[in-house]
Motif scaffolding. Structure first.
Motif, PDB file in Angstrom:
ATOM      1  N   ALA A  51       0.831  -1.202   0.000  1.00  0.00           N
ATOM      2  CA  ALA A  51       0.000   0.000   0.000  1.00  0.00           C
ATOM      3  C   ALA A  51       0.870   1.258   0.000  1.00  0.00           C
ATOM      4  O   ALA A  51       0.561   2.245  -0.687  1.00  0.00           O
ATOM      5  CB  ALA A  51      -0.935  -0.007   1.210  1.00  0.00           C
ATOM      6  N   CYS A  52       1.953   1.234   0.749  1.00  0.00           N
ATOM      7  CA  CYS A  52       2.885   2.362   0.748  1.00  0.00           C
ATOM      8  C   CYS A  52       3.463   2.578  -0.650  1.00  0.00           C
ATOM      9  O   CYS A  52       3.604   3.719  -1.107  1.00  0.00           O
ATOM     10  CB  CYS A  52       4.011   2.111   1.747  1.00  0.00           C
ATOM     11  SG  CYS A  52       3.516   2.197   3.488  1.00  0.00           S
ATOM     12  N   LEU A  53       3.807   1.489  -1.320  1.00  0.00           N
ATOM     13  CA  LEU A  53       4.361   1.588  -2.670  1.00  0.00           C
ATOM     14  C   LEU A  53       3.401   2.296  -3.617  1.00  0.00           C
ATOM     15  O   LEU A  53       3.819   3.068  -4.489  1.00  0.00           O
ATOM     16  CB  LEU A  53       4.672   0.186  -3.191  1.00  0.00           C
ATOM     17  CG  LEU A  53       5.232   0.079  -4.613  1.00  0.00           C
ATOM     18  CD1 LEU A  53       6.659   0.592  -4.673  1.00  0.00           C
ATOM     19  CD2 LEU A  53       5.178  -1.364  -5.107  1.00  0.00           C
ATOM     20  N   CYS A  54       2.103   2.057  -3.451  1.00  0.00           N
ATOM     21  CA  CYS A  54       1.111   2.517  -4.423  1.00  0.00           C
ATOM     22  C   CYS A  54       0.348   3.777  -4.009  1.00  0.00           C
ATOM     23  O   CYS A  54      -0.431   4.304  -4.811  1.00  0.00           O
ATOM     24  CB  CYS A  54       0.086   1.402  -4.671  1.00  0.00           C
ATOM     25  SG  CYS A  54       0.774  -0.097  -5.410  1.00  0.00           S
ATOM     26  N   HIS A  55       0.529   4.271  -2.801  1.00  0.00           N
ATOM     27  CA  HIS A  55      -0.402   5.275  -2.274  1.00  0.00           C
ATOM     28  C   HIS A  55      -0.399   6.592  -3.033  1.00  0.00           C
ATOM     29  O   HIS A  55      -1.412   7.281  -3.094  1.00  0.00           O
ATOM     30  CB  HIS A  55      -0.127   5.524  -0.792  1.00  0.00           C
ATOM     31  CG  HIS A  55       1.036   6.435  -0.526  1.00  0.00           C
ATOM     32  ND1 HIS A  55       2.349   6.028  -0.656  1.00  0.00           N
ATOM     33  CD2 HIS A  55       1.076   7.731  -0.130  1.00  0.00           C
ATOM     34  CE1 HIS A  55       3.137   7.042  -0.348  1.00  0.00           C
ATOM     35  NE2 HIS A  55       2.403   8.083  -0.029  1.00  0.00           N
ATOM     36  N   ASP A  56       0.722   6.952  -3.639  1.00  0.00           N
ATOM     37  CA  ASP A  56       0.829   8.267  -4.293  1.00  0.00           C
ATOM     38  C   ASP A  56       1.055   8.173  -5.800  1.00  0.00           C
ATOM     39  O   ASP A  56       1.527   9.130  -6.411  1.00  0.00           O
ATOM     40  CB  ASP A  56       1.986   9.064  -3.686  1.00  0.00           C
ATOM     41  CG  ASP A  56       1.539  10.014  -2.585  1.00  0.00           C
ATOM     42  OD1 ASP A  56       0.323  10.208  -2.429  1.00  0.00           O
ATOM     43  OD2 ASP A  56       2.415  10.553  -1.882  1.00  0.00           O
ATOM     44  N   LEU A  57       0.729   7.068  -6.416  1.00  0.00           N
ATOM     45  CA  LEU A  57       1.043   6.892  -7.832  1.00  0.00           C
ATOM     46  C   LEU A  57       0.441   7.974  -8.712  1.00  0.00           C
ATOM     47  O   LEU A  57       1.016   8.345  -9.738  1.00  0.00           O
ATOM     48  CB  LEU A  57       0.560   5.508  -8.312  1.00  0.00           C
ATOM     49  CG  LEU A  57       1.264   4.292  -7.708  1.00  0.00           C
ATOM     50  CD1 LEU A  57       0.685   2.999  -8.275  1.00  0.00           C
ATOM     51  CD2 LEU A  57       2.770   4.349  -7.945  1.00  0.00           C
ATOM     52  N   GLY A  58      -0.706   8.493  -8.320  1.00  0.00           N
ATOM     53  CA  GLY A  58      -1.373   9.517  -9.127  1.00  0.00           C
ATOM     54  C   GLY A  58      -0.577  10.797  -9.268  1.00  0.00           C
ATOM     55  O   GLY A  58      -0.804  11.571 -10.209  1.00  0.00           O
ATOM     56  N   LYS A  59       0.347  11.032  -8.357  1.00  0.00           N
ATOM     57  CA  LYS A  59       1.146  12.261  -8.443  1.00  0.00           C
ATOM     58  C   LYS A  59       2.077  12.241  -9.655  1.00  0.00           C
ATOM     59  O   LYS A  59       2.508  13.306 -10.110  1.00  0.00           O
ATOM     60  CB  LYS A  59       1.946  12.450  -7.155  1.00  0.00           C
ATOM     61  CG  LYS A  59       1.073  12.801  -5.955  1.00  0.00           C
ATOM     62  CD  LYS A  59       1.898  13.065  -4.704  1.00  0.00           C
ATOM     63  CE  LYS A  59       0.993  13.487  -3.542  1.00  0.00           C
ATOM     64  NZ  LYS A  59       1.769  13.739  -2.298  1.00  0.00           N
ATOM     65  N   GLY A  60       2.355  11.058 -10.163  1.00  0.00           N
ATOM     66  CA  GLY A  60       3.197  10.978 -11.349  1.00  0.00           C
ATOM     67  C   GLY A  60       2.505  11.416 -12.618  1.00  0.00           C
ATOM     68  O   GLY A  60       3.154  11.595 -13.653  1.00  0.00           O
ATOM     69  N   SER A  61       1.183  11.583 -12.564  1.00  0.00           N
ATOM     70  CA  SER A  61       0.436  12.017 -13.749  1.00  0.00           C
ATOM     71  C   SER A  61      -0.259  13.358 -13.534  1.00  0.00           C
ATOM     72  O   SER A  61      -1.167  13.720 -14.288  1.00  0.00           O
ATOM     73  CB  SER A  61      -0.616  10.955 -14.120  1.00  0.00           C
ATOM     74  OG  SER A  61      -1.523  10.730 -13.052  1.00  0.00           O
ATOM     75  N   THR A  62       0.171  14.111 -12.525  1.00  0.00           N
ATOM     76  CA  THR A  62      -0.393  15.438 -12.288  1.00  0.00           C
ATOM     77  C   THR A  62      -0.019  16.380 -13.435  1.00  0.00           C
ATOM     78  O   THR A  62       1.150  16.443 -13.827  1.00  0.00           O
ATOM     79  CB  THR A  62       0.124  16.018 -10.965  1.00  0.00           C
ATOM     80  OG1 THR A  62      -0.314  15.184  -9.884  1.00  0.00           O
ATOM     81  CG2 THR A  62      -0.389  17.431 -10.744  1.00  0.00           C
ATOM     82  N   PRO A  63      -0.983  17.118 -14.012  1.00  0.00           N
ATOM     83  CA  PRO A  63      -0.647  18.080 -15.065  1.00  0.00           C
ATOM     84  C   PRO A  63       0.395  19.087 -14.576  1.00  0.00           C
ATOM     85  O   PRO A  63       0.342  19.552 -13.434  1.00  0.00           O
ATOM     86  CB  PRO A  63      -1.987  18.762 -15.350  1.00  0.00           C
ATOM     87  CG  PRO A  63      -3.021  17.753 -14.942  1.00  0.00           C
ATOM     88  CD  PRO A  63      -2.438  17.046 -13.753  1.00  0.00           C
ATOM     89  N   ALA A  64       1.334  19.407 -15.423  1.00  0.00           N
ATOM     90  CA  ALA A  64       2.442  20.290 -15.037  1.00  0.00           C
ATOM     91  C   ALA A  64       1.950  21.637 -14.526  1.00  0.00           C
ATOM     92  O   ALA A  64       2.562  22.228 -13.629  1.00  0.00           O
ATOM     93  CB  ALA A  64       3.372  20.491 -16.228  1.00  0.00           C
TER      94      ALA A  64
END
Length: 410
Positions: free
Chosen positions: A250-263
């Motif tokens: 869960a720690c590994l995956c918790h913030d994955l969405g931040k990698g696709s945040t619009p610049a």
């Protein structure tokens, strides 16, 4: 025939670590001779036997030759004339290519394993390392276990060539998850990601994770700024707290969405939770992650922000949080969720030793809410003519009222 102790048992004894089991290699024997001595065959790809008394594994000395892509593409030859040195040559790292004569205690170390143990170096035995992509994952896992070892530059360069040649693309889900899950449970799971990233394998296996590096976060909440560095810190805290595998995943995956945040939104990450849930689901499906790990990962991705801010939730909102997390039926999983959130909160620059207040407070609130006699509330609601959703609403109100009465929410 002559049997030698090989591999991890010899390595761990030289490192002063506990030896839990031993593997053996047998030189100068045949399958027929092993059967005649009472050994039980267990190997499918090559001759491996269980000792009739100790049940330890004894493998016939063998050589191997690459015949295709991936870790399945091998041809093995086990014959009485295969030498111990030839068998050790096919092993992955020098520290795993040491044999011990059980009669004399003498070490057979043709590839410098003792030297590399002294130098605290993970080094491949030969270029045959590149023929099996699982070895790259195992290297990263051992780097996570042996925290004072470094990967030899030439071994890291070889791993990069393996990635460039597409070897890791041939890995099957079961083997990837086996090595990733074991690596996450080592003393420094962050080093698992670091080694994979340094050789380019992380971008092939976990591109959702690899994209986190170089992505900024608000310095007020994340003094470390970089999202990838934050993830490494979170995993270190998870190991420090001896978190179980579902929590570490869960720690590994918790913030994955931040990698696709619009610049244009950076360093803020608006609605990254929903994106994280979807990306966590993609990772879990790709590598066939077990249900308990994938369920907690999606839950943590969706709710970690709400749990961090839970001190500001009123009683009704807390009850809805518990409902979304299925905490009534799964209080154990809810506590695992809180542990993942604690790892997230403490995995930030200068906050490693801070207490995480939401965990004891929410566990106490859940205990109070679960203690409500829901059967009695439902009976009383039914007597008033309530049905279906109205009964559920009455139960939710009773739980919220219990939280207010105990001073756990307004």
């Amino acid at each position: 025939m002559k049997a030698y102790i090989v591999g991890g048992a010899v390595r761990d004894r030289l490192l002063g670590r506990p030896v839990n089991d031993r593997d053996w290699v047998v030189v100068g024997s045949t399958p027929e001779q092993m059967l005649a001595l009472g050994y039980t065959p267990v190997g499918r790809d090559f001759p491996v036997f269980l000792h009739p008394q100790t049940h330890e594994e004894y493998a016939l000395a063998r050589t191997e030759r690459k015949s295709g892509r991936g870790y399945h593409g091998f041809q093995f030859q086990a014959a009485p004339d295969v030498t111990l040195e030839q068998d050790l040559a096919r092993r992955d790292l020098t520290i795993n290519a040491i044999a011990e004569d059980p009669d004399s205690g003498a070490l057979i170390d043709p590839y410098g394993g003792q030297r590399d143990i002294a130098k605290r170096t993970l080094r491949h035995v030969s270029d045959a390392f590149a023929e099996d992509p699982v070895r790259l994952l195992r290297l990263a896992r051992l780097a996570a276990r042996f925290t004072d070892f470094s990967v030899a530059p030439e071994t890291l360069a070889l791993c990069r060539r393996m990635v460039d040649a597409g070897e890791v693309d041939a890995l099957v889900a079961e083997r990837v998850w086996q090595e990733l899950s074991r690596g996450l449970m080592e003393a420094r799971p962050d080093r698992l990601l670091t080694v994979l990233r340094d050789c380019g394998a992380l971008a092939r296996l976990l591109p959702e994770v690899d994209r986190l590096w170089g992505v900024p976060q608000p310095v007020a909440h994340h003094p470390e700024v970089d999202t990838g560095e934050h993830l490494l810190m979170v995993l270190r805290i998870a190991a420090l707290l001896d978190a179980p595998l579902p929590v570490r995943y869960a720690c590994l995956c918790h913030d994955l969405g931040k990698g696709s945040t619009p610049a244009a939104q950076l360093p803020r990450h608006i609605a990254h939770e929903a994106r994280s849930v979807e990306l966590a689901r993609q990772v879990s499906e790709r590598w066939r992650v077990p249900v308990d790990c994938r369920a907690l990962a999606e839950l943590a991705a969706r709710e970690h922000g709400n749990i961090h801010r839970s001190a500001n939730l009123n009683a009704a909102s807390l009850v809805r949080l518990f409902e979304r997390c299925d905490a009534w039926r799964r209080p154990d999983r809810f506590d695992a969720l809180l542990l993942a959130c604690e790892c997230d909160a403490r995995g930030r620059g200068g906050r490693e030793d801070e207490a995480y207040e939401p965990r004891p407070r929410l566990n106490a609130a859940l205990a109070v809410a679960r203690a409500v006699d829901t059967a009695e509330v439902a009976r009383a609601a039914a007597e008033r003519g309530s049905k279906g959703p109205q009964v559920g609403a009455a139960i939710a109100q009773a739980r919220a009222q219990a939280l207010r009465e105990h001073g756990l929410a307004e």
